[in-house]
Write a protein that holds these residues in place. Structure first.
Motif, mmCIF file in Angstrom:
data_model
loop_
_atom_site.group_PDB
_atom_site.id
_atom_site.type_symbol
_atom_site.label_atom_id
_atom_site.label_comp_id
_atom_site.label_asym_id
_atom_site.label_seq_id
_atom_site.Cartn_x
_atom_site.Cartn_y
_atom_site.Cartn_z
ATOM 1 N N SER B 40 16.394 -6.271 -3.017
ATOM 2 C CA SER B 40 14.999 -6.224 -2.576
ATOM 3 C C SER B 40 14.101 -5.627 -3.656
ATOM 4 N N LEU B 43 13.782 -8.051 -6.759
ATOM 5 C CA LEU B 43 13.064 -9.242 -6.304
ATOM 6 C C LEU B 43 11.599 -8.921 -6.016
ATOM 7 N N GLY B 44 11.261 -7.635 -6.047
ATOM 8 C CA GLY B 44 9.874 -7.227 -5.823
ATOM 9 C C GLY B 44 9.415 -7.489 -4.396
ATOM 10 N N LEU B 45 10.301 -7.350 -3.420
ATOM 11 C CA LEU B 45 9.875 -7.567 -2.036
ATOM 12 C C LEU B 45 8.867 -6.491 -1.643
ATOM 13 N N PRO B 46 7.938 -6.843 -0.728
ATOM 14 C CA PRO B 46 6.889 -5.903 -0.344
ATOM 15 C C PRO B 46 7.485 -4.597 0.201
ATOM 16 N N GLY B 47 6.927 -3.481 -0.261
ATOM 17 C CA GLY B 47 7.348 -2.185 0.264
ATOM 18 C C GLY B 47 8.435 -1.503 -0.540
ATOM 19 N N THR B 48 9.038 -2.233 -1.486
ATOM 20 C CA THR B 48 10.098 -1.601 -2.284
ATOM 21 C C THR B 48 9.488 -0.865 -3.471
ATOM 22 N N LEU B 49 10.242 0.094 -3.997
ATOM 23 C CA LEU B 49 9.756 0.924 -5.099
ATOM 24 C C LEU B 49 10.831 1.044 -6.170
ATOM 25 N N LEU B 87 8.928 -13.635 -13.127
ATOM 26 C CA LEU B 87 8.501 -12.241 -12.977
ATOM 27 C C LEU B 87 8.058 -12.015 -11.527
ATOM 28 N N PRO B 88 8.993 -11.639 -10.649
ATOM 29 C CA PRO B 88 8.672 -11.667 -9.212
ATOM 30 C C PRO B 88 7.555 -10.714 -8.776
ATOM 31 N N LYS B 89 7.363 -9.608 -9.458
ATOM 32 C CA LYS B 89 6.313 -8.682 -9.019
ATOM 33 C C LYS B 89 4.927 -9.085 -9.518
ATOM 34 N N GLY B 90 4.881 -10.004 -10.489
ATOM 35 C CA GLY B 90 3.584 -10.339 -11.085
ATOM 36 C C GLY B 90 3.195 -9.329 -12.146
#
Lengths: 493, 474
Positions: B40, B43-49, B87-90
């Motif tokens: 996660s 993959l840069g899923l929302p909410g991860t750090l 670049l999954p997070k942008g």
């Protein structure tokens, strides 16, 4: 009194003395939601079966003497930007319509580990951008004190749900005032802890250096209870701080005698007379408790909103880049000219143009602009400098005072639609709250009565870094003196 | 005719040798099925750090010593913003204005003398994923296994004055990084990639010319070729009275030329800003000292020592040192074996050939030093002859068994009577050759060849030659 009217602490007591069951609590809350949320519209999603199952499991644990912790049997509602494993989490956006996170946010883990359950996901301004909840891409939420009015934002759904008695507790997120301002407008307690006090893991980011998860409750004691559960260091969030978690509930009655409140003069200069009168009445209550009150100056206050809207939007422009139509979320198939989306650039453009709402796009543009070469120093760097000055102002003021007291919002709840076409006046709703996101200090909105329109008025208490127990004690002892009603009747104007 | 000089600066990206990624705990193993090493967070899923991999920071601090760099007291990460499907997070988490290392240098050999190349800075960042384009399909594939792999970008000052110097610089840098086990520098797997900044100016001119950048070179040879081509291209432009336009180029391997990827107008504005999820952090003196104390010997120092200790030439040392594992293997053997030159010959001969034939790297060489020494000792004690040793070597490599398991059958035949009998059989079988020996001494070699065949290589050649002489002379 009925279950929905009780505070979380009262419900705990009833559970512990076996006068009610967790299942009864869940059913009573669901009943009230069914009856009234069609008008308030605070929830986006409730998994009834899961909630009832969890309530039964909680009752079973209690009967077997296996109580998990201090929230056993108590439901908590969550703003829909807090990730729930396997449960849809949308940020009230069309760009994230079917996101089922494979993980729980840290706060969700903490709630579950202490026996609490998740009641449902509440409405919000899209990606937490807004002060009225009108930027939700699904529907508007209404203020339970007057259904024609907004509940505030961006955590408007959580605020309204607590106010309407749908849940004793809720979580929101506060980047510029998104917990405190709706708490003020709905007349409940809204706590933004110190930045770093609560892990942001699983909170979908808006402005990462400002975002902090906060609590909604109908009493200061309930806020203390919930903060005790969610506070603490989490290795997954490098900005969460390794500071001991205080027993907030135990310190609620620490004597206020000889303590000092500072009134930042800049916060009262152009304040509406009626609101000012309510707040000064609250100040008198503190005086009667033996608290000394003096004016203080926070000279850089006037730059706070500008600095906030640059830093928050700059960070947002990067945080929201991941919603690109490629990896997950909404992907546009048809463009504005009604032809098929062809190449990579068009996927980006169309997915983001169609997926994001206007306010989100406005802030992404603002932030992108502020970070662009040639403008970076004039905007972003300048804003960081202002942030440092503001931090120093507050640090200095809190050397002399234990807490600062300000209004929460310059206005009480306004009618739906009134400010939605006027972003600047909407942004000014945050004028008293953003400062403490920039500085990181804990701040709590406390209800202090109603104005002539019978809409709630609140004041804000600001504490030293990681001294949440102090502002909670001030709020609790004020609450005991005044007994302001925090449960709304749910009525039309 | 105007003479031009070349000015080059190199940006080298190396993957750090950590077992997990820069900001999450995914594995960094190369070659796994696509998208099998993702989580996660990467993959840069929302909410991860992101959470910084301490090992990566420690590896960067190792580099500090090797490249004579200063370590920043306070360092931080920044976000570099751009959209691309790999670049999954942008945005890429990188370092902008407070890199972990700065102000270093290394020495490189040149035909005249050693030359100092300054290192401007080195910063940590995360790698992007990989796009796989397939001819004839209207879509592309994305493999995100590589996303988040820790990289160190090492930026040299514009001190490099020729493509050959660039080549030496890279070779030297690679040796250092391999030595310190900072990176495996495997160019086929993309562990080391290079961008070249190059400009030219008429000799004597003080101001710099306009530079162009050649990106993503994945072999040292391409760097040399691309730099030579680009320098010549720029020269031709200037000689024709044109102006060099700033731009980013790619090296086209098939056409052997640099090709414009994007001009200055299309250059990205990366909008760097401090990564708010990580914040600034201090690098303690204690950590620096701890890492310093654990550093292995650097290649140049090791080469000098090995030349003296084992009395081997600089050139041979260079062969051993080019890959740390080779030098390590060599020295591991010499702990129990006393003939460096003999060992060196094997390393340069049989071992190298074996690796080439089986397309293996030294780390995958199947005979451990302990077993290899046993083989060399059998040879040293003349228990087996050189041909037999070579055969046993092959079998050891193939089976993983020890030399003794094969040497019984390969033991040299030194018994006079036994040898005499075989020699007689040979003469009987090829009487004509035996006859030739009387007039042509070279024919003896053919006889010995027959003998070896008959004895399966075990005959002691020296004794056999004497016996042949006696038998034919009789």
């Amino acid at each position: 009194m009925s279950i929905p009217e009780y505070s979380a602490v009262k419900l705990k007591e009833l559970l512990e003395t076996k006068q009610i069951s967790a299942l009864e609590i869940a059913r009573a809350l669901l009943d009230r939601i069914k009856k009234h949320d069609a008008e308030v519209k605070s929830f986006l999603y409730i998994d009834e079966d899961l909630l009832l199952k969890e309530a039964q499991a909680s009752d079973q644990r209690r009967s077997q003497g296996k109580v998990r912790g201090i929230l056993e049997g108590i439901p908590v509602a969550l703003k829909d930007n807090i990730c729930t494993k396997g449960q849809r989490t949308t940020c009230a956006s069309q760009i994230l319509p079917r996101f089922f996170p494979p993980y729980n946010a840290h706060v969700v883990e903490k709630i579950q580990a202490s026996g609490g359950s998740i009641l449902g996901k509440t409405n919000m301004d899209e990606f937490a951008m807004g002060s009225s909840c009108e930027n939700s891409s699904f529907f508007n939420t209404h203020n339970p004190w007057n259904l024609n009015c907004i509940p505030g934002g961006s955590s408007g759904g959580s605020a309204a749900a607590v106010t309407a008695g749908f849940t004793p507790l809720a979580l929101g997120s506060d980047t510029g005032g998104s917990v405190r301002q709706p708490a003020g407008l709905c007349g409940v307690f809204g706590l933004k802890p110190t930045y770093g006090r609560v892990s942001r893991f699983g909170l979908i980011a808006y402005g990462s250096s400002l975002d902090q998860i906060g609590t909604f409750s109908r009493s200061a004691r309930d806020a203390a209870l919930l903060l005790e559960v969610i506070a603490g260091r989490d290795q997954r969030d490098s900005t969460s701080v390794d500071q001991p978690v205080s027993s907030y509930q135990e310190k609620l009655l620490s004597s206020l005698k000889g303590k000092k409140i500072g009134l930042p003069q800049e916060y009262f200069e152009n304040l509406d007379e009626e609101m000012k009168a309510s707040i000064m009445a609250a100040v008198e209550v503190f005086r009667s408790l033996g608290v000394e009150v003096e004016e203080v100056s926070l000279p850089h206050t006037q730059y706070a909103v500008a600095a906030y809207y640059i830093i928050a939007t700059a960070e947002a422009s990067a945080n929201l880049a991941r919603y690109d139509g490629i990896h997950y979320g909404y992907r546009a198939e048809i463009n504005a000219q009604n032809t098929k989306v062809e190449d990579l650039q068009e996927i980006y453009h169309e997915s983001r143009a169609q997926g994001f709402g206007n306010e989100v796009k406005r802030r992404i543009l603002l932030g992108t602009y502020a970070l662009s070469s040639g403008y970076y120093d004039a905007y972003y760097v300048k804003a960081l400098q202002v942030r440092t000055l503001i931090k120093r102002d507050i640090e200095k003021a809190l050397e002399k005072f234990d807490v600062l007291l300000t209004p929460t919002s310059p206005v009480s709840a306004f009618p739906l639609g009134e400010k939605i076409e006027d972003p600047l006046s909407m942004y000014l709703c945050d004028i008293y709250t953003v400062t403490f996101n920039l500085s990181g200090n804990p701040a709590l909105s406390v209800p202090c009565g109603h104005d002539k329109k019978d809409l709630p008025v609140g004041f804000q208490l600001v504490g030293k870094l990681f001294k949440e127990e102090e502002i909670l004690a001030f709020a609790h002892q004020y609450e005991k003196e005044t007994l302001v009603n925090t449960l709304a009747p749910i009525k039309k104007a | 005719m105007t003479e031009f000089e070349i000015i080059m600066g190199l940006e080298v990206h190396v993957q750090l040798l950590t077992s997990t990624k820069m900001f999450c705990s995914c594995s960094t193993t190369f070659g796994s099925p696509p998208n099998s090493q993702v989580c996660s967070i990467c993959l840069g899923l929302p909410g991860t750090l992101p959470v910084v991999n301490k090992k990566a920071v420690e590896l960067a601090l190792k580099v500090a010593h090797a490249l004579n760099c200063q370590v920043a007291e306070v360092t931080k990460f920044d976000r570099k913003n751009y959209f691309y499907p790999d670049l999954p997070k942008g945005y890429q988490i990188s370092q902008f204005d407070q890199p972990i290392l700065h102000s270093g240098h290394i020495m490189i050999p040149t035909p005249k003398e050693d030359k100092k190349i300054r290192i401007t800075r080195a910063h940590m960042e995360e790698d992007a994923g990989k796009m796989i384009h397939q001819e004839g399909t209207p879509y592309s594939f994305i493999d995100l296994n590589r996303v988040g792999t820790p990289l160190l970008e090492i930026v040299s000052a514009p001190d490099i004055e020729s493509p050959d110097e660039a080549y030496s610089y890279l070779k030297e840098l690679k040796a250092i990084l391999e030595y310190l086990e900072i990176s495996d520098c495997n160019m086929q797997e993309g562990s080391l990639r290079c961008d070249v900044n190059l400009s030219i100016r008429p000799k004597g001119q003080k101001t710099m010319g306009t530079r162009t950048e050649i990106k993503n070179l994945n072999s040292f040879n391409f760097v040399r070729l691309a730099a030579s081509y680009e320098a010549e291209r720029q020269k031709q432009v200037v000689l024709r009275g044109g102006k060099i336009e700033q731009g980013t180029y790619l090296w086209d391997e098939n056409e052997q030329k640099t090709k414009l990827m994007r001009s200055k107008e299309d250059a990205h504005d990366y909008r760097y800003f401090p990564e708010p999820d990580l914040g600034s952090f201090l690098i303690s003196k204690d950590l620096q000292e701890k890492i310093h104390s654990q550093l292995p010997e650097l290649p140049r120092i090791r080469s000098k020592r090995m030349q003296e200790e084992y009395k081997i030439s600089e050139k041979d040392c260079a062969f051993l040192i080019e890959q740390k594992v080779v030098a390590d293997y060599f020295e591991a053997c010499l702990k129990k074996f006393s003939e460096p030159q003999e060992l060196l010959n094997w390393m340069k001969g049989q071992v190298r050939t074996y690796l080439n034939e089986h397309d293996l790297a030294m780390v995958d060489f199947p005979i451990p030093p302990k077993n290899f020494i046993e083989l060399l000792e059998l040879l040293q004690k003349k228990t087996i002859n050189r041909n037999a040793a070579k055969e046993i070597f092959e079998q050891m490599a193939k089976t993983g068994k020890r030399a003794k398991e094969f040497s019984q059958q390969k033991q040299k035949i030194t018994d006079e009577n036994e040898l005499r009998q075989i020699c007689q059989e040979v003469i009987k079988a090829v009487p004509q050759i035996a006859e030739d020996c009387r007039t042509n001494p070279k024919a003896m070699n053919a006889l010995v060849g027959q003998l070896m065949k008959r004895s399966k290589g075990r005959a002691d050649v020296d004794i056999a030659r004497r016996i042949f002489g006696e038998l034919i002379g009789e």
